[in-house]
Design a protein around this motif. Structure first.
Motif, PDB file in Angstrom:
ATOM      1  N   GLY B  42       0.813  -1.212   0.000  1.00  0.00           N
ATOM      2  CA  GLY B  42       0.000   0.000   0.000  1.00  0.00           C
ATOM      3  C   GLY B  42       0.843   1.257   0.000  1.00  0.00           C
ATOM      4  O   GLY B  42       1.979   1.263   0.467  1.00  0.00           O
ATOM      5  N   ARG B  43       0.238   2.294  -0.569  1.00  0.00           N
ATOM      6  CA  ARG B  43       0.941   3.557  -0.703  1.00  0.00           C
ATOM      7  C   ARG B  43       1.432   4.099   0.648  1.00  0.00           C
ATOM      8  O   ARG B  43       2.588   4.450   0.819  1.00  0.00           O
ATOM      9  CB  ARG B  43      -0.002   4.566  -1.345  1.00  0.00           C
ATOM     10  CG  ARG B  43       0.621   5.895  -1.622  1.00  0.00           C
ATOM     11  CD  ARG B  43      -0.344   6.753  -2.444  1.00  0.00           C
ATOM     12  NE  ARG B  43       0.355   7.833  -3.071  1.00  0.00           N
ATOM     13  CZ  ARG B  43       1.252   7.686  -4.027  1.00  0.00           C
ATOM     14  NH1 ARG B  43       1.551   6.474  -4.452  1.00  0.00           N
ATOM     15  NH2 ARG B  43       1.857   8.715  -4.538  1.00  0.00           N
ATOM     16  N   SER B  44       0.525   4.137   1.592  1.00  0.00           N
ATOM     17  CA  SER B  44       0.902   4.720   2.890  1.00  0.00           C
ATOM     18  C   SER B  44       1.982   3.892   3.572  1.00  0.00           C
ATOM     19  O   SER B  44       2.820   4.419   4.288  1.00  0.00           O
ATOM     20  CB  SER B  44      -0.316   4.833   3.782  1.00  0.00           C
ATOM     21  OG  SER B  44      -0.958   3.583   3.886  1.00  0.00           O
ATOM     22  N   THR B  45       1.932   2.601   3.333  1.00  0.00           N
ATOM     23  CA  THR B  45       2.952   1.736   3.933  1.00  0.00           C
ATOM     24  C   THR B  45       4.340   2.096   3.419  1.00  0.00           C
ATOM     25  O   THR B  45       5.308   2.136   4.179  1.00  0.00           O
ATOM     26  CB  THR B  45       2.659   0.261   3.604  1.00  0.00           C
ATOM     27  OG1 THR B  45       1.327  -0.028   3.993  1.00  0.00           O
ATOM     28  CG2 THR B  45       3.617  -0.644   4.336  1.00  0.00           C
ATOM     29  N   PHE B  46       4.400   2.359   2.126  1.00  0.00           N
ATOM     30  CA  PHE B  46       5.688   2.722   1.542  1.00  0.00           C
ATOM     31  C   PHE B  46       6.293   3.906   2.269  1.00  0.00           C
ATOM     32  O   PHE B  46       7.440   3.867   2.721  1.00  0.00           O
ATOM     33  CB  PHE B  46       5.521   3.051   0.056  1.00  0.00           C
ATOM     34  CG  PHE B  46       6.770   3.547  -0.609  1.00  0.00           C
ATOM     35  CD1 PHE B  46       7.672   2.662  -1.176  1.00  0.00           C
ATOM     36  CD2 PHE B  46       7.056   4.909  -0.644  1.00  0.00           C
ATOM     37  CE1 PHE B  46       8.826   3.122  -1.780  1.00  0.00           C
ATOM     38  CE2 PHE B  46       8.214   5.372  -1.248  1.00  0.00           C
ATOM     39  CZ  PHE B  46       9.093   4.479  -1.819  1.00  0.00           C
ATOM     40  N   TYR B  47       5.484   4.946   2.405  1.00  0.00           N
ATOM     41  CA  TYR B  47       6.014   6.176   3.004  1.00  0.00           C
ATOM     42  C   TYR B  47       6.224   6.029   4.508  1.00  0.00           C
ATOM     43  O   TYR B  47       6.817   6.902   5.135  1.00  0.00           O
ATOM     44  CB  TYR B  47       5.101   7.354   2.683  1.00  0.00           C
ATOM     45  CG  TYR B  47       5.238   7.798   1.251  1.00  0.00           C
ATOM     46  CD1 TYR B  47       6.379   8.491   0.829  1.00  0.00           C
ATOM     47  CD2 TYR B  47       4.271   7.517   0.301  1.00  0.00           C
ATOM     48  CE1 TYR B  47       6.516   8.895  -0.481  1.00  0.00           C
ATOM     49  CE2 TYR B  47       4.412   7.919  -1.020  1.00  0.00           C
ATOM     50  CZ  TYR B  47       5.532   8.603  -1.398  1.00  0.00           C
ATOM     51  OH  TYR B  47       5.679   9.001  -2.697  1.00  0.00           O
ATOM     52  N   ALA B  48       5.743   4.949   5.070  1.00  0.00           N
ATOM     53  CA  ALA B  48       6.039   4.696   6.475  1.00  0.00           C
ATOM     54  C   ALA B  48       7.454   4.147   6.633  1.00  0.00           C
ATOM     55  O   ALA B  48       8.037   4.220   7.708  1.00  0.00           O
ATOM     56  CB  ALA B  48       5.021   3.722   7.046  1.00  0.00           C
ATOM     57  N   HIS B  49       8.014   3.620   5.537  1.00  0.00           N
ATOM     58  CA  HIS B  49       9.348   3.009   5.617  1.00  0.00           C
ATOM     59  C   HIS B  49      10.419   3.823   4.918  1.00  0.00           C
ATOM     60  O   HIS B  49      11.558   3.873   5.354  1.00  0.00           O
ATOM     61  CB  HIS B  49       9.304   1.603   5.010  1.00  0.00           C
ATOM     62  CG  HIS B  49       8.528   0.620   5.812  1.00  0.00           C
ATOM     63  ND1 HIS B  49       9.078  -0.063   6.865  1.00  0.00           N
ATOM     64  CD2 HIS B  49       7.248   0.214   5.738  1.00  0.00           C
ATOM     65  CE1 HIS B  49       8.160  -0.856   7.407  1.00  0.00           C
ATOM     66  NE2 HIS B  49       7.032  -0.706   6.736  1.00  0.00           N
ATOM     67  N   PHE B  50      10.049   4.439   3.828  1.00  0.00           N
ATOM     68  CA  PHE B  50      11.023   5.203   3.042  1.00  0.00           C
ATOM     69  C   PHE B  50      10.470   6.585   2.744  1.00  0.00           C
ATOM     70  O   PHE B  50       9.256   6.756   2.612  1.00  0.00           O
ATOM     71  CB  PHE B  50      11.335   4.477   1.734  1.00  0.00           C
ATOM     72  CG  PHE B  50      11.783   3.065   1.940  1.00  0.00           C
ATOM     73  CD1 PHE B  50      13.113   2.778   2.260  1.00  0.00           C
ATOM     74  CD2 PHE B  50      10.893   2.012   1.832  1.00  0.00           C
ATOM     75  CE1 PHE B  50      13.527   1.473   2.464  1.00  0.00           C
ATOM     76  CE2 PHE B  50      11.296   0.703   2.035  1.00  0.00           C
ATOM     77  CZ  PHE B  50      12.622   0.433   2.348  1.00  0.00           C
ATOM     78  N   THR B  51      11.367   7.518   2.665  1.00  0.00           N
ATOM     79  CA  THR B  51      10.891   8.881   2.432  1.00  0.00           C
ATOM     80  C   THR B  51      10.676   9.160   0.949  1.00  0.00           C
ATOM     81  O   THR B  51       9.953  10.086   0.602  1.00  0.00           O
ATOM     82  CB  THR B  51      11.895   9.908   2.982  1.00  0.00           C
ATOM     83  OG1 THR B  51      13.082   9.852   2.172  1.00  0.00           O
ATOM     84  CG2 THR B  51      12.261   9.583   4.415  1.00  0.00           C
ATOM     85  N   SER B  52      11.311   8.388   0.105  1.00  0.00           N
ATOM     86  CA  SER B  52      11.192   8.643  -1.329  1.00  0.00           C
ATOM     87  C   SER B  52      11.753   7.467  -2.107  1.00  0.00           C
ATOM     88  O   SER B  52      12.301   6.534  -1.534  1.00  0.00           O
ATOM     89  CB  SER B  52      11.962   9.908  -1.699  1.00  0.00           C
ATOM     90  OG  SER B  52      13.353   9.680  -1.496  1.00  0.00           O
ATOM     91  N   LYS B  53      11.636   7.548  -3.401  1.00  0.00           N
ATOM     92  CA  LYS B  53      12.167   6.516  -4.279  1.00  0.00           C
ATOM     93  C   LYS B  53      13.689   6.462  -4.150  1.00  0.00           C
ATOM     94  O   LYS B  53      14.276   5.381  -4.104  1.00  0.00           O
ATOM     95  CB  LYS B  53      11.764   6.846  -5.715  1.00  0.00           C
ATOM     96  CG  LYS B  53      11.986   5.746  -6.709  1.00  0.00           C
ATOM     97  CD  LYS B  53      11.527   6.157  -8.106  1.00  0.00           C
ATOM     98  CE  LYS B  53      12.332   7.316  -8.642  1.00  0.00           C
ATOM     99  NZ  LYS B  53      12.097   7.570 -10.075  1.00  0.00           N
TER     100      LYS B  53
END
Lengths: 197, 197
Positions: B42-53
């Motif tokens: 999920g999108r929000s999960t990504f930003y919970a772990h990494f700040t960006s690509k």
DNA sequence: CGCGTTTCCGAACACAATGTTCCGGACCGT
DNA sequence: ACGGTCCGGAACATTGTGTTCGGAAACGCG
């Protein structure tokens, strides 16, 4: 029928706006709107001339190429006029040129910003070399590789100079560049990464 | 209390999704949404772990660093066990490693895509060199510059190999690399760009 | 097993930048 | 002065980024 003045004005305004902005911030962070504001040019006008920011950059760098080519011609003619001390010394001329335009160094700075700019400059450099280096040579490695190597070494020295030894003179930087290209480094300095018999 | 399994699963899924995508297209063109789709995250999960690509990329490359470090240790211990033919030969090992992962070459391809990836790899390489090269040496140029030069030459040879001589063996590529680093190129091959007395 | 905690999902949202379209008005070359 | 070209500016569609939040699911631990 020469080129319409309006067209010329628009384009050079955009070229200069971009270069001016590059002095202040990383290329990648520059937005088209900023360029428009800096150049006082309308949005639609921009896209009538260039397809993108990258396109504008590439065409801007054609100026750099012309600059190098004319510098080359100038020094060659100096050599013909029996002024050997002014003879073409392109590598050093390049370092001097960078020293004069110190404010554009930001564009070369590490990190994300300078990648595209550096690539574009690499292309220009490689083109110059491809045209001026002898085609027949009994080299130890292929000509293409020699060119790539010279370009990459030039960049390595340039960035090292700007980032870690800014107090060095262009002459010294050029000396280091020549040493690396012509003689490499002593075996014991790169062991054990490179093992020699 | 070890690391929550969900966290580990999420992160490795994202690492692998990114690497998998890098094999198919240029890094710059990869979108976060694609990574999410590929990893089923999920999108929000990504930003919970990494700040960006970019952040994801950097952490992914820590794996590469570990890989190189362990390769180094392995070959060193081989040398200690009186198996000199397996002794650490890192430059060649690196070329071999690239040859094995041919499908990731796209990331290094010219043009726009690979800039950041290449920079990140440069950093890893420089770090390895900084740790393994001797600190005391009577070099002709400063140590920092030697390191930068070796990194940039490695890259030049690597890209030349992949782009223009893909049929070459890793061994041959390594040989060219050594020649350039240790001996440079003959003066007459780079005249008149570099003039010698 | 069961409980409190942590993590994940997914949809909605705000925002920033890109690139296109259109037309009235200004400017150009001749 | 005239016909053709170019510019400005606003409106619009589109794409990608990063954030927020509440309910559901998975986890570790006792």
């Amino acid at each position: 029928m020469g080129i319409d003045r309006r067209v010329a004005r628009t384009r050079t305004a955009l070229y200069e706006a971009l270069l001016s902005l590059i002095r202040r911030k990383h290329y990648e962070l520059i937005t088209v709107e900023e360029i428009l504001a800096e150049a006082n040019i309308g949005r639609s006008t921009f896209y009538a001339h260039f397809t993108s920011k990258d396109d504008l950059l590439k065409r801007s760098l054609e100026r750099l190429r012309d600059l190098l080519v004319t510098a080359k011609d100038r020094t060659i003619s100096a050599a013909l006029q029996q002024e050997p001390e002014k003879a073409w010394d392109p590598s050093r001329a390049l370092f001097e040129h960078v020293a004069e335009h110190a404010d554009i160094r930001v564009a070369l700075a590490g990190g994300r910003g300078g990648g595209i700019v550096r690539d574009a400059i690499d292309d220009v450099l490689a083109e110059i070399l491809r045209k001026s280096l002898p085609t027949t040579m009994h080299a130890t490695v292929p000509r293409d590789l020699v060119i790539r190597h010279m370009v990459s070494t030039f960049n390595a020295v340039l960035r090292w100079w700007l980032e870690e030894r800014p107090e060095m003179t262009p002459r010294e930087a050029d000396a280091a560049f020549r040493k690396l290209v012509l003689h490499g480094v002593p075996p014991e300095t790169c062991r054990p990464f490179i093992m020699t018999a």
